[in-house]
Design a protein around this motif. Structure first.
Motif, PDB file in Angstrom:
ATOM      1  N   UNK A  92       0.814  -1.214   0.000  1.00  0.00           N
ATOM      2  CA  UNK A  92       0.000   0.000   0.000  1.00  0.00           C
ATOM      3  C   UNK A  92       0.851   1.269   0.000  1.00  0.00           C
ATOM      4  N   UNK A  93       2.125   1.153   0.403  1.00  0.00           N
ATOM      5  CA  UNK A  93       2.992   2.326   0.427  1.00  0.00           C
ATOM      6  C   UNK A  93       3.657   2.595  -0.928  1.00  0.00           C
ATOM      7  N   UNK A  94       3.427   1.709  -1.896  1.00  0.00           N
ATOM      8  CA  UNK A  94       4.116   1.807  -3.185  1.00  0.00           C
ATOM      9  C   UNK A  94       3.143   2.201  -4.297  1.00  0.00           C
ATOM     10  N   UNK A  95       3.721   2.722  -5.349  1.00  0.00           N
ATOM     11  CA  UNK A  95       2.927   2.966  -6.551  1.00  0.00           C
ATOM     12  C   UNK A  95       3.821   2.769  -7.773  1.00  0.00           C
ATOM     13  N   UNK A  96       3.201   2.337  -8.858  1.00  0.00           N
ATOM     14  CA  UNK A  96       3.907   2.199 -10.130  1.00  0.00           C
ATOM     15  C   UNK A  96       3.681   3.461 -10.944  1.00  0.00           C
ATOM     16  N   UNK A  97       4.755   3.951 -11.544  1.00  0.00           N
ATOM     17  CA  UNK A  97       4.652   5.191 -12.314  1.00  0.00           C
ATOM     18  C   UNK A  97       5.732   5.221 -13.390  1.00  0.00           C
ATOM     19  N   UNK A  98       5.318   5.277 -14.630  1.00  0.00           N
ATOM     20  CA  UNK A  98       6.217   5.474 -15.776  1.00  0.00           C
ATOM     21  C   UNK A  98       7.427   4.540 -15.741  1.00  0.00           C
ATOM     22  N   UNK A  99       7.143   3.241 -15.705  1.00  0.00           N
ATOM     23  CA  UNK A  99       8.158   2.196 -15.834  1.00  0.00           C
ATOM     24  C   UNK A  99       8.972   1.977 -14.557  1.00  0.00           C
ATOM     25  N   UNK A 100       8.507   2.526 -13.439  1.00  0.00           N
ATOM     26  CA  UNK A 100       9.216   2.325 -12.176  1.00  0.00           C
ATOM     27  C   UNK A 100       8.212   2.077 -11.057  1.00  0.00           C
ATOM     28  N   UNK A 101       8.666   1.392 -10.009  1.00  0.00           N
ATOM     29  CA  UNK A 101       7.895   1.275  -8.775  1.00  0.00           C
ATOM     30  C   UNK A 101       8.541   2.213  -7.754  1.00  0.00           C
ATOM     31  N   UNK A 102       7.718   3.080  -7.171  1.00  0.00           N
ATOM     32  CA  UNK A 102       8.215   4.124  -6.269  1.00  0.00           C
ATOM     33  C   UNK A 102       7.771   3.865  -4.832  1.00  0.00           C
ATOM     34  N   UNK A 103       8.644   4.236  -3.871  1.00  0.00           N
ATOM     35  CA  UNK A 103       8.304   4.243  -2.450  1.00  0.00           C
ATOM     36  C   UNK A 103       8.446   5.690  -1.981  1.00  0.00           C
ATOM     37  N   UNK A 104       7.371   6.472  -2.087  1.00  0.00           N
ATOM     38  CA  UNK A 104       7.466   7.912  -1.797  1.00  0.00           C
ATOM     39  C   UNK A 104       8.009   8.222  -0.409  1.00  0.00           C
ATOM     40  N   UNK A 105       7.702   7.396   0.561  1.00  0.00           N
ATOM     41  CA  UNK A 105       8.131   7.705   1.932  1.00  0.00           C
ATOM     42  C   UNK A 105       9.646   7.731   2.066  1.00  0.00           C
ATOM     43  N   UNK A 106      10.353   6.875   1.319  1.00  0.00           N
ATOM     44  CA  UNK A 106      11.814   6.814   1.425  1.00  0.00           C
ATOM     45  C   UNK A 106      12.517   7.385   0.207  1.00  0.00           C
ATOM     46  N   UNK A 107      11.736   7.675  -0.829  1.00  0.00           N
ATOM     47  CA  UNK A 107      12.336   8.202  -2.054  1.00  0.00           C
ATOM     48  C   UNK A 107      12.989   7.134  -2.911  1.00  0.00           C
ATOM     49  N   UNK A 108      12.808   5.857  -2.555  1.00  0.00           N
ATOM     50  CA  UNK A 108      13.421   4.795  -3.338  1.00  0.00           C
ATOM     51  C   UNK A 108      12.615   4.507  -4.606  1.00  0.00           C
ATOM     52  N   UNK A 109      13.296   3.953  -5.617  1.00  0.00           N
ATOM     53  CA  UNK A 109      12.639   3.594  -6.874  1.00  0.00           C
ATOM     54  C   UNK A 109      13.366   2.415  -7.503  1.00  0.00           C
ATOM     55  N   UNK A 110      12.623   1.552  -8.126  1.00  0.00           N
ATOM     56  CA  UNK A 110      13.181   0.423  -8.865  1.00  0.00           C
ATOM     57  C   UNK A 110      12.550   0.388 -10.256  1.00  0.00           C
TER      58      UNK A 110
END
Length: 763
Positions: A154-172
């Motif tokens: 629930x803390x993650x979202x997919x956006x433009x070819x990446x999965x983001x963790x807004x709380x930590x600023x991480x992206x894969x």
């Protein structure tokens, strides 16, 4: 680099090779057919057509470098389906469009579900499954990222070819997650979160461009006629000039003397009805197509013309007219037509004739078949890869699992390439050459002489008018040989799906209505043609509406709207259409409000009612087909010499939600060009069982100087973004001819009751 330039195509084989161990390959679907008790009684919003399981065999692949490959299981013939399907998947996947590729699916029923590209149903049937495929892939990528980071999904979202963790600023990136995501189970359908339409990035937007544009414009695109294999031989076939004919004897000596000719092979004639079997005849196999054609010209063949030797368009028309003037099989009835007709203040009747037509795609049928090591491979411009595979396996005597059909691009199809007879010819000849690859090429003359023709049709309409000029009784008799005649012996009545194309589902607000279907035997191969029986039904009905308006002294547009009646939702089954394009009548009612809106839109756009100079006129027509509503308003100019020009056409369509507006617009423009050609100049006639037109000099399609100079397309937005999609590829054609014919009457006072119009203006 723009998305238009960046997207590329890959072959299916290249896609599988590139996927490799590090790729995420998602198959969204359930294996095999559902059991009989699991078949849906009606196709609801979440049910699949054709008895397949919940999801089709749609594949999404993500490589380690992040490249997303979407497999398209429908044939591309200019309608843009490869682009549109990829747009739907990519949108739900939250993919970067510049990193999306498209692979073409080979024939494979268990993996891909129904692959027939016909009926304007590719997106209609697979829009939601494709969305679910993209959404499922997105969910699995998010789950893989959540597991790697040890955080809740629930803390993650997919956006433009990446999965983001807004709380930590991480992206894969998707490529980094592909392998882990591939190991996860496919999420249950109920758990998927589909996008709100307001979140769409690609669906419903302009400017995406065709994924095949660059290959087509640079000459890299491969159509059926372009396929070349090492050691490939070339063949053409001398087919019986009359349907049902066969070879009595032949002499191949002169043909074999042509340099490059290798072999002459007899092909047995099929029994009638012939379904998709080759017509038989004599094939010439050579090292190149030119030698094969020269060899064919030198064959000496004696033909038995068979049971259709006397078929003549002129005498057959008289037969249809006689049948249409007698009571016949009732296919829809409401009220008491006879009593209302007897009490009417005035009677109006008219008969409308449409000749045979040919699909005449710019690329004639072509296929290559190779048989080696107990396997058979075909490369073909086919609209129906699965039936092609089945029939080819039967013909070459191999199990179906040992036959592969590769689908090339199609240089037009219009229904002709749904029939695999040309592929079977290549299979027969490859077998005759000990498995060597053989390409069979049809010439334009072959295409026009030996095709599956659009049915000839005689439509008789009668109406009883009250004192105010409004119809109180309506009788329509449609007389035409049926497509069913290629499948079963001598079915003289049209099938329910043909009758449901504008006849039994006529949406007019009439108290007394009866439709009848007299017998009409077939003497040629009848096949699918773009919009099928909607073409003759719309031409007759919409022309007759204009005739009634004139008889009543009314404006044709106002009279048409009055016949359509107030906005209401009609159950197609209740009014007589048991088919309804194979869809649920609850999901797909006939909406007269939508039909009214397209009429009003087209009329307003063209400036309906404006003064016209001498020799110019406006005409209008509307038709509901393939679950979409279309109206056409046409302006014509008729010169003193009878020459027809079409300065402008406005076409309005309401097809529900729009996936690819650019393609919808292109389809409507193409429909107007095609419809204008069919209305103005195209005709196939028969004498002594033989087609009389040889090439485009006789079967004249619309040319630059004769097609509409200005075509304006009006796309009506969906009343509800959640409503089901209608068809697009076919619905634009039917109202074109009657709109032009009605405009000719407005310009000249000459009523057009048969096509092509050019022949009528020359009289």
């Amino acid at each position: 680099m723009s998305p238009r330039d960046a997207i590329a195509n890959v072959s299916r084989r290249g896609f599988l090779a590139g996927a490799g161990a590090g790729a995420f390959v998602l198959a969204v679907g359930l294996p095999g057919r559902p059991r009989a008790q699991e078949q849906p009684k009606a196709f609801g919003a979440d049910a699949m057509p054709h008895g397949w399981s919940d999801d089709p065999r749609v594949f999404v692949a993500i490589a380690e470098d992040g490249t997303v490959t979407v497999t398209c299981h429908r044939s591309e013939m200019g309608q843009g389906v490869r682009t549109s399907i990829a747009m739907v998947v990519a949108d739900e996947l939250e993919a970067d469009w510049s990193r999306v590729r498209v692979a073409q699916a080979p024939a494979d029923e268990p993996r891909f579900g129904n692959q027939d590209t016909d009926g304007s149903r590719s997106l209609r049937h697979f829009y939601m499954p494709m969305r679910r495929a993209g959404a499922a892939a997105r969910a699995m990528l998010v789950q893989a990222a959540a597991q790697r980071w040890g955080v809740p999904e629930a803390e993650l979202r997919a956006e433009n070819h990446r999965v983001l963790h807004p709380a930590s600023g991480r992206a894969l990136g998707y490529g980094e997650l592909a392998q882990a995501a591939a190991a996860l189970p496919v999420p249950a359908r109920e758990s998927l979160r589909l996008k709100d339409p307001r979140e769409f990035r690609y669906i419903g937007t302009e400017g995406i461009g065709l994924v095949d544009n660059r290959d087509i414009t640079t000459g890299k695109a491969v159509y059926g006629i372009d396929v070349r294999l090492e050691g490939m031989l070339h063949a053409v076939v001398a087919r019986p000039p009359v349907y049902g004919g066969k070879v009595v004897r032949f002499d191949a000596a002169e043909a074999m003397a042509v340099p490059g000719v290798l072999k002459v092979v007899a092909i047995d004639a099929p029994a009638i009805p012939s379904e998709f079997a080759p017509l038989g005849g004599v094939a010439v196999i050579a090292r190149n197509t030119w030698a094969a054609m020269q060899g064919r010209d030198r064959l000496r063949i004696e033909w038995d013309d068979g049971p259709n030797a006397a078929y003549s368009s002129e005498s057959y028309r008289a037969q249809l007219e006689e049948a249409a003037r007698r009571p016949a099989k009732v296919v829809r009835a409401q009220g008491d037509v006879d009593a209302a007709m007897a009490g009417a203040a005035r009677h109006v009747s008219a008969e409308y004739y449409i000749p045979h037509l040919a699909q005449a795609p710019m690329e004639p049928p072509a296929a290559v078949v190779r048989i080696a090591d107990g396997k058979c491979e075909a490369w073909a411009c086919t609209q129906a890869p699965q039936v092609t595979r089945t029939r080819l396996a039967e013909r070459v005597g191999l199990p179906e699992e040992d036959v592969t059909v590769h689908v090339t691009l199609l240089g037009g199809g219009f229904g002709r390439k749904s029939k695999p007879d040309f592929v079977l010819e290549a299979g027969i000849l490859s077998k005759a050459m000990d498995g060597a690859p053989v390409k069979v090429t049809w010439t334009r003359e072959d295409d026009l002489h030996h095709g599956y023709y659009h049915t000839v049709s005689l439509e008789r309409l009668e109406a009883g008018l009250d004192a105010a000029g409004r119809p109180v009784a309506w009788l329509h008799r449609t007389t035409a040989p049926t497509i069913g005649s290629i499948f079963a012996p001598d079915p003289k009545h049209e099938l329910p799906f043909e009758l449901g194309m504008g006849l039994t589902n006529t949406p007019f607000d009439l108290p007394n209505f009866r439709a009848e279907n007299p017998e009409a035997p077939a003497h040629v191969r009848i096949g699918w043609f773009r919009s099928v029986s909607n073409v003759p039904h719309a031409f007759a009905i919409q022309s007759f509406v204009a005739e009634l308006a004139h008889a009543a002294g009314r404006d044709p547009k106002d009279y048409l709207l009055e016949l359509i009646g107030p906005p209401r939702r009609l159950d197609p089954v209740e009014i007589g259409d048991v088919w309804n394009y194979g869809e649920s009548p609850e999901r797909y009612p006939i909406d007269t409000g939508r039909l009214r809106r397209v009429v009003e839109t087209a009329a307003e756009a063209i400036g309906w009612g404006r003064p016209m100079p001498r020799g110019r006129g406006l005409g209008i027509a509307a038709h509901y087909s393939f679950l979409s509503h279309v109206a056409v308003a046409a302006e014509v100019e008729v010169g003193e010499d009878g020459r027809l020009a079409i300065p402008r056409v406005d076409i309005a369509i309401d097809c529900g939600p729009q996936v690819n507006p650019e393609r919808i617009r292109a389809q409507m423009e193409g429909a107007v060009v095609m419809g204008a050609g069919l209305a103005s100049t195209a005709v196939i006639t028969f004498k002594d069982g033989r087609a009389q037109q040889d090439n485009f000099d006789g079967y004249e399609l619309g040319r630059i100087d004769t097609v509409p100079r200005d075509i304006r397309v009006h796309l009506l937005p969906a009343a509800d973004p959640g409503m089901p999609l209608g068809g697009v590829a076919e619905p634009g054609v039917p109202p074109v001819a009657p709109a032009i014919a009605n405009a000719v009457f407005a310009a000249t006072g000459k009523r057009i009751r048969q096509l092509p119009i050019r022949d009528q203006l020359a009289v």
